[in-house]
Design an enzyme around this catalytic site. Structure first.
Site, PDB file in Angstrom:
ATOM      1  N   GLU A  90       0.858  -1.192   0.000  1.00 30.60           N
ATOM      2  CA  GLU A  90       0.000   0.000   0.000  1.00 30.60           C
ATOM      3  C   GLU A  90       0.887   1.233   0.000  1.00 30.60           C
ATOM      4  OE1 GLU A  90      -2.414  -0.297   3.532  1.00 30.60           O
ATOM      5  OE2 GLU A  90      -2.950  -2.366   3.073  1.00 30.60           O
TER       6      GLU A  90
ATOM      7  N   LYS B 130       2.184   4.618   1.738  1.00 29.81           N
ATOM      8  CA  LYS B 130       2.228   5.173   3.086  1.00 29.81           C
ATOM      9  C   LYS B 130       1.790   6.625   2.981  1.00 29.81           C
ATOM     10  CE  LYS B 130       4.950   5.312   7.287  1.00 29.81           C
ATOM     11  NZ  LYS B 130       4.614   6.666   7.684  1.00 29.81           N
TER      12      LYS B 130
ATOM     13  N   ASP C 133       0.827  10.312   3.970  1.00 28.42           N
ATOM     14  CA  ASP C 133       1.433  11.178   4.976  1.00 28.42           C
ATOM     15  C   ASP C 133       0.364  12.084   5.584  1.00 28.42           C
ATOM     16  OD1 ASP C 133       3.329  12.213   6.577  1.00 28.42           O
ATOM     17  OD2 ASP C 133       4.376  13.346   5.022  1.00 28.42           O
TER      18      ASP C 133
ATOM     19  N   TYR D  67      -8.652   7.707   3.879  1.00 26.81           N
ATOM     20  CA  TYR D  67      -8.367   6.460   3.174  1.00 26.81           C
ATOM     21  C   TYR D  67      -8.373   5.324   4.188  1.00 26.81           C
ATOM     22  CZ  TYR D  67      -6.821   9.094  -0.920  1.00 26.81           C
ATOM     23  OH  TYR D  67      -6.764   9.913  -2.015  1.00 26.81           O
TER      24      TYR D  67
ATOM     25  N   LYS E 116      10.405   3.802   3.820  1.00 27.85           N
ATOM     26  CA  LYS E 116      10.315   5.270   3.736  1.00 27.85           C
ATOM     27  C   LYS E 116      11.178   5.788   2.602  1.00 27.85           C
ATOM     28  CE  LYS E 116       9.487   7.588   7.739  1.00 27.85           C
ATOM     29  NZ  LYS E 116       8.714   8.791   8.033  1.00 27.85           N
TER      30      LYS E 116
ATOM     31  N   CYS F 210      11.253  49.777   2.294  1.00 28.45           N
ATOM     32  CA  CYS F 210      10.676  48.842   1.332  1.00 28.45           C
ATOM     33  C   CYS F 210      11.591  48.725   0.111  1.00 28.45           C
ATOM     34  CB  CYS F 210       9.289  49.311   0.904  1.00 28.45           C
ATOM     35  SG  CYS F 210       8.606  48.317  -0.439  1.00 28.45           S
TER      36      CYS F 210
ATOM     37  N   CYS G  89       9.434  50.381  -3.034  1.00 29.53           N
ATOM     38  CA  CYS G  89       9.058  51.794  -3.135  1.00 29.53           C
ATOM     39  C   CYS G  89       9.890  52.692  -2.219  1.00 29.53           C
ATOM     40  CB  CYS G  89       7.574  51.981  -2.829  1.00 29.53           C
ATOM     41  SG  CYS G  89       7.188  51.711  -1.086  1.00 29.53           S
TER      42      CYS G  89
ATOM     43  N   CYS H   5       5.519  46.975   4.580  1.00 29.84           N
ATOM     44  CA  CYS H   5       5.614  48.278   3.926  1.00 29.84           C
ATOM     45  C   CYS H   5       4.261  48.949   4.141  1.00 29.84           C
ATOM     46  CB  CYS H   5       5.871  48.088   2.437  1.00 29.84           C
ATOM     47  SG  CYS H   5       5.584  49.578   1.475  1.00 29.84           S
TER      48      CYS H   5
ATOM     49  N   CYS I  48       2.304  51.339  -2.747  1.00 26.92           N
ATOM     50  CA  CYS I  48       3.521  50.629  -3.152  1.00 26.92           C
ATOM     51  C   CYS I  48       3.212  49.767  -4.382  1.00 26.92           C
ATOM     52  CB  CYS I  48       4.017  49.756  -2.004  1.00 26.92           C
ATOM     53  SG  CYS I  48       5.403  48.706  -2.464  1.00 26.92           S
TER      54      CYS I  48
HETATM   55  S1  IVH Z   1      -0.713   0.386   8.885  1.00 23.49           S
HETATM   56  C1  IVH Z   1       0.245  -1.243  13.165  1.00 23.49           C
HETATM   57  N1  IVH Z   1      -0.993   1.377   6.438  1.00 23.49           N
HETATM   58  O1  IVH Z   1       1.969   5.345   9.022  1.00 23.49           O
HETATM   59  C2  IVH Z   1      -0.153  -0.787  11.788  1.00 23.49           C
HETATM   60  N2  IVH Z   1      -0.222   2.814   8.170  1.00 23.49           N
HETATM   61  O2  IVH Z   1       4.248   4.528  11.216  1.00 23.49           O
HETATM   62  C3  IVH Z   1       0.131   0.628  11.494  1.00 23.49           C
HETATM   63  N3  IVH Z   1       0.201   5.108   7.472  1.00 23.49           N
HETATM   64  O3  IVH Z   1       0.581   5.478  12.223  1.00 23.49           O
HETATM   65  C4  IVH Z   1      -0.630   1.245  10.429  1.00 23.49           C
HETATM   66  N4  IVH Z   1      -0.359   4.843   5.366  1.00 23.49           N
HETATM   67  O4  IVH Z   1      -0.575   6.811  10.375  1.00 23.49           O
HETATM   68  C5  IVH Z   1      -0.640   1.615   7.721  1.00 23.49           C
HETATM   69  N5  IVH Z   1      -1.274   2.154   4.258  1.00 23.49           N
HETATM   70  C6  IVH Z   1      -0.943   2.383   5.527  1.00 23.49           C
HETATM   71  C7  IVH Z   1      -0.514   3.640   5.971  1.00 23.49           C
HETATM   72  C8  IVH Z   1      -0.160   3.820   7.312  1.00 23.49           C
HETATM   73  C9  IVH Z   1       0.059   5.696   6.275  1.00 23.49           C
HETATM   74  C10 IVH Z   1       0.698   5.783   8.701  1.00 23.49           C
HETATM   75  C11 IVH Z   1      -0.149   5.542   9.931  1.00 23.49           C
HETATM   76  C12 IVH Z   1       0.761   4.943  10.948  1.00 23.49           C
HETATM   77  C13 IVH Z   1       2.117   5.262  10.411  1.00 23.49           C
HETATM   78  C14 IVH Z   1       3.038   4.118  10.750  1.00 23.49           C
END
Ligand code: IVH
Length: 681
Positions: A118, A120, A122, A238, A329, A424, A427, A442, A447
């Protein structure tokens, strides 16, 4: 419609709700709308009208009820069914290979290993609890932030405003998704780039500091105490886990859980894949990294989960993270480069922003040659000198920023201290820093830099929406002296436009039409466009609704202004100062003469509960406490926390406690939810 029979009315309302829910899902859940926005709005308006005529038919799940609550004092703390843990991270293929090897060892020989990949996302993680209601329908009962992992904060009112969160799920959908009526969903709340940029624009217009990145913006928004503000900013949810009430996996496989959640109407990220080999894992990760730039929301890596819940259980947890999942990451999109110079830009409110001019550097595929330094204090904090080497970070659409000075043997320090200008840079007028504020400004209202930014703001899409009036045209109009005030836009001629570079007859005509068409924008947009300090999109809207005309607003005292929701002394004073300035009044008069919209429909205040005090106690069958409070206040009533002789009504639900006893003791009238709805008419 007024004479609609009861049954017909019920059916119509149900039909509208179903259709709206369906189209909300297509739009917010799948990003694939099937009908024009206008058709959607028409359905919503019809439902709002029907519900206004028949408030007894309003249900808390109605799509009209996403914004129910009024500002709260704080959030209740609620324990999670199971702790919300975080993930261990890896940063390289080698580390991921080690992890994969460990998983295979722990799973034991012969175990068939399948992973689900999946993105990750943010943002911030969130747990949603759904609970069985009447007719097998499941309702959103509660939304909890992660909090400390064990105890989260109850942000239900805010979560309800997120359009990709279903407020209810029908029996049929639950059956199709193989979900029980009581369950928990966990997932991530994110703010898309467009919403992030708009939020920061608004914040800047109000003199507030912008949020640093979409994650902070999302986290700050979800913890805002006013759901109506949350509702204005687009957030998305999501879903990525489906759990039982007690926090166990609902499905034997994670891949099934994702499909089920999608079938139930949740937004599930389409970028997901089941894989069996390490090579396929890496392919997914590499693809994710290239797609990262174009998604429109932030991801900071990929999450790899063991597909089988049985294997997940077998592998278990370390102290703080599961052994059966890992976050890969991406390396932060940062680069090291040299600060060639520091320049100061003047914004539309006169605010001076220092900007680092950089030796161009490629960061995540984009060439970066400028980075914001925010304000004078930030330069101090960084200890930045001209010709220093610096680390610059960027994310998605976010403006690159200098995060630190690099100081090692390969990167010698700069030598020249930067002195913030005393005048400024455009101007030459004096600049001032108001006590308690970080920014210098300013103060010259004429200006040229301010005028330029004001014109760009005025024509922006969310303001007067004058397409074609971008930087290139504005710069030329100013350079040739054709425009000295916003009002001059409305007397531009075809001949003048034709004399500009790169403007032909066709674009000149289109631009004139756009300018003319902008006169039909409602008053709130005109107010926003004037660029009054602290007046963002929302405050402009509230002012227009409250005063109903430019004249009434211009005549309002600071006291009268402060009566408007969200207008405090600082904002009221800024408005007064703006209209007290002769130049601004002249601008307004010229805009009036040009035919801009100066009146708006005033918000009708309902007053059937004027002067009455209510106390709420116990759990009501349909309304949350916030909903009930909002309804009472919208009708002019007051809600108090304790029962006294002055209390007019106690609204009691299930498990009402001492307040109900007190009411009986004092002889205060007690009503239930239906009674309250009756009072509301
Ligand atoms: S699984 C124990 N799936 O990443 C399972 N987390 O450091 C933990 N996050 O706190 C969550 N996308 O906020 C999972 N597809 C995803 C994610 C996801 C973002 C975030 C989540 C979690 C942090 C993990």
């Amino acid at each position: 419609m007024l004479s609609m029979g009861d049954a017909a009315l019920h059916t119509r309302i149900e039909k509208l709700r179903e259709a709206i829910q369906h189209h909300e899902y297509l739009y917010y859940g799948l990003d694939e709308p099937e009908i024009p926005d206008a058709d959607f709005d028409a359905m919503m308006r019809e439902l709002i009208a029907l519900e206004a005529e028949h408030p007894e038919l309003v249900t808390p799940d109605s799509p009209t009820q996403r914004v129910g609550g009024k500002p709260k004092e704080g959030f209740a703390k609620v324990a999670h069914s199971r702790p919300m843990l975080s993930l261990d991270n890896v940063n390289s293929e080698a580390e991921l290979r080690d992890w994969d090897r460990r998983v295979r060892e722990l799973a034991g020989e012969g175990a068939a290993i399948a992973y689900v990949c999946e993105y990750k996302l943010d943002g911030l993680s969130m747990a949603l609890h759904y609970r069985a209601g009447a007719n097998g329908v499941s309702h959103l009962e509660r939304g909890l932030t992660r909090g400390d992992g064990t105890i989260g904060e109850d942000v239900t009112g805010n979560v309800r405003t997120i359009r990709s969160v279903p407020l209810s799920i029908s029996h049929t959908k639950l059956a199709k998704a193989k979900l029980p009526a009581n369950f928990e969903v966990r997932g991530e709340v994110v703010m898309p780039h467009t919403a992030f940029l708009k939020m920061n624009e608004d914040r800047e217009a109000q003199g507030l500091s912008p949020a640093a990145n979409p994650r902070n913006a999302a986290a700050g928004t979800i913890r805002t105490l006013a759901p109506n503000i949350v509702a204005q900013r687009r957030l998305d949810f999501y879903a990525y886990f489906a759990l039982t009430e007690t926090g166990e996996s609902l499905f034997p496989e994670q891949s099934d859980a994702l499909e089920s959640l999608a079938a139930a109407g949740f937004r599930v990220n389409p970028h997901r894949e089941s894989v069996k080999t390490f090579d396929k894992l890496m392919e997914f990760i590499n693809r994710a990294e290239t797609q990262r730039e174009t998604l429109g929301y932030e991801i900071d890596g990929a999450v790899i989960k063991l597909d089988s819940a049985e294997l997940q259980r077998r592998l278990g947890y370390t102290g703080r993270a599961p052994r059966w999942a890992i976050a890969y990451k991406f390396t932060a999109r940062a680069g090291v480069t040299k600060v060639e110079d520091i320049r100061v830009q003047v914004g539309r409110t006169g605010k001076l922003t220092p900007v680092a001019v950089l030796t161009p550097v490629s960061i995540g595929g984009t060439t970066v040659s400028r980075a914001t330094l925010h304000n004078a204090d930030e330069i101090e904090r960084l200890g930045l000198l001209v010709k220093d080497w610096v680390k610059v970070e960027r994310g998605g659409d976010v403006i690159p920023k200098v995060v630190e000075v690099v100081d090692d043997k390969d990167h010698p320090r700069g030598t020249t201290k930067f002195h913030f200008p005393t005048h400024c840079p455009v101007c030459g007028s004096e600049i001032v820093r108001t006590e308690g504020e970080v920014d210098y400004r300013c103060v010259n209202v004429d200006c040229p830099a301010r005028l330029r930014e004001s014109l760009l703001h005025f024509s922006a899409r969310s303001v007067m929406n004058i397409e074609g009036l971008g930087e290139a045209v504005v710069t030329q109009l100013l350079d040739r002296g054709m425009v000295r005030s916003i009002a001059d836009l409305y007397s531009l001629t075809e001949e003048q436009l034709l004399s500009l570079e790169r403007i032909g007859k066709k674009s000149a005509d289109t631009l004139l039409k756009e300018i003319d068409g902008s006169k039909r924008n409602p008053l709130n947009r005109v107010l926003f466009g004037l660029g009054i300090r602290f007046i963002g999109e929302r405050t402009a809207q509230l002012l227009a609704e409250e005063f109903g005309s430019m004249d009434a607003l211009m005549a309002a005292s600071t006291d009268e202004l402060e009566r408007v929701n969200e207008v405090g002394p600082r904002v009221a004073q800024a408005i007064r100062e703006f209209f007290d300035e002769a130049k601004n009044r002249e601008l307004v008069e010229r805009l009036r003469a040009a035919g801009l919209t100066f009146t708006a429909e005033k918000r009708k205040k309902s007053s059937q509960l004027e002067g009455l005090t209510f106390v709420l106690t116990g759990t009501l069958p349909n309304l949350t406490r916030e909903d009930a409070k909002a309804k009472i206040e919208a009708a002019g009533g007051r809600v108090s926390g304790s029962v006294s002789k002055k209390t007019n009504y106690v609204v009691a639900g299930d498990d009402a406690g001492s307040k109900l006893d007190k009411a009986r003791e004092l002889g205060v009238k007690v009503v239930d939810e239906a009674g309250l709805m009756n009072l509301l008419g």
